[in-house]
Design a protein around this motif. Structure first.
Motif, short mmCIF file in Angstrom:
data_model
loop_
_atom_site.label_atom_id
_atom_site.label_comp_id
_atom_site.label_asym_id
_atom_site.label_seq_id
_atom_site.Cartn_x
_atom_site.Cartn_y
_atom_site.Cartn_z
N HIS A 1 0.67 -1.26 -0.02
CA HIS A 1 -0.30 -0.01 0.24
C HIS A 1 0.94 0.99 -0.43
O HIS A 1 0.41 2.83 0.41
CB HIS A 1 -1.17 0.18 0.54
N ALA A 2 2.11 1.11 -0.41
CA ALA A 2 3.34 2.42 -0.54
C ALA A 2 4.18 2.37 -1.73
O ALA A 2 2.83 1.99 -3.22
CB ALA A 2 3.69 2.85 0.90
N ASP A 3 4.61 2.40 -1.71
CA ASP A 3 5.70 2.14 -3.05
C ASP A 3 6.35 0.56 -3.30
O ASP A 3 7.13 0.25 -4.66
CB ASP A 3 7.20 3.19 -2.69
N GLY A 4 6.17 -0.12 -2.62
CA GLY A 4 6.75 -1.41 -3.42
C GLY A 4 7.35 -2.25 -2.32
O GLY A 4 8.20 -3.02 -2.64
N LEU A 5 8.65 -1.33 -2.02
CA LEU A 5 9.63 -1.10 -1.43
C LEU A 5 10.00 -0.80 0.27
O LEU A 5 10.83 -1.40 1.31
CB LEU A 5 10.68 -0.73 -1.58
N SER A 6 8.88 -0.25 1.09
CA SER A 6 8.33 -1.05 2.82
C SER A 6 9.08 -1.68 3.47
O SER A 6 9.44 -1.67 4.72
CB SER A 6 6.71 -0.68 2.79
#
Length: 279
Positions: A213-218
């Protein structure tokens, strides 16, 4: 050619239903086997068998679910991974062949009687494959989802694999645990808003296991930040990631002081797994 599932009626033979289908031939064959309780060989040896009313209705219902987009694995409740059968349902991701690369890399780096941790285990596919292949290893798997862990425990039991399961939000439940030789993870790595989330099978899979649910890297950042203190010296961290994330993951590992940072390609030639070692 069948143009509507209503055409799947009592009296139709197995042979006819394999020739006249709305579905991909493989999907059609899997659903026929499931509806009739037959093996693939059974479809061949009983090809002239005519379906009765109940069988026809059951098969038609399965075909309709597939035409509506539901993944085959969820319809039949099973998917093979690393040569083993795994129960799957809407609580877990469907194991992909690409992820077998992660298992292979972990097996190559796991010492005799080694300790390995699978983070975000889902169906348990990675952990169970490791434990089944390496009976000497001590395998721990965690997931934040109680429903996913229930599936994973059943898969471990069905495949006679010894795995210790923990409900944990990443490393939260690991305080005091001895260090590991290898940590593996296939975490949520699809960025929020990615069009793939609304396409194909992904529409039916648990969103929390697909996207951060963010940039894919969290999630990858959390795993990388916490792994070093939970790995033995020169231990390995191996992570699956998206098709376009390998450079970013290598940078994160380098910034956190890991060594031997590298990526490995899947069968399609895409850098699918990136890993590194602790000092």
């Amino acid at each position: 050619m069948i143009t509507d599932t209503s055409a799947i009626a009592a009296g139709a033979t197995i042979a006819a239903l394999q020739v006249q289908s709305l579905l991909d031939p493989l999907d059609n064959r899997i659903l026929l086997c499931h509806a009739l309780g037959l093996s693939r060989v059974g479809l061949i040896t009983q090809s002239e068998l005519a379906l009765d009313q109940d069988q026809a209705a059951r098969f038609a219902a399965l075909v309709r679910r597939r035409l509506d987009g539901e993944p085959i694995a969820y319809i039949v409740g099973q998917r093979e991974f690393f040569g083993l059968p795994f129960e799957v349902n809407g609580a877990v991701l469907i194991p992909r062949p690409d992820t077998e690369l992660l298992v292979e890399l972990a097996l190559e780096r796991l010492p005799p009687r080694g300790r390995v941790l699978d983070m975000g285990t889902g169906s348990g596919a990675i952990a169970v494959a490791l434990a089944h292949t390496r009976r000497d290893a001590e395998v721990t798997a965690l997931d934040v989802s109680a429903d996913a862990l229930a599936v994973a425990r059943r898969n471990a039991a069905a495949n006679q694999a010894r795995v210790a399961f923990l409900q944990s939000d990443w490393y939260a439940a690991l305080d005091g645990a001895p260090p590991f030789d290898v940590i593996v993870s296939n975490p949520p790595y699809i960025a929020s808003g990615d069009r793939h989330l609304s396409e194909g099978d992904l529409r039916y899979e648990p969103a929390g296991a697909l996207t951060d649910h963010a940039d894919g890297l969290s999630a990858l950042r959390i795993i990388i930040a916490g792994a070093a203190q939970r790995l033995k010296p020169r231990g390995w961290l191996l992570m699956e990631h998206g098709y376009d994330q390998s450079a970013a993951v290598r940078q994160l590992l380098t910034e956190q002081g890991y060594t031997d940072v590298q990526s490995w390609t899947d069968l399609a030639g895409i850098e699918r797994v990136t890993g590194a070692r602790t000092h």
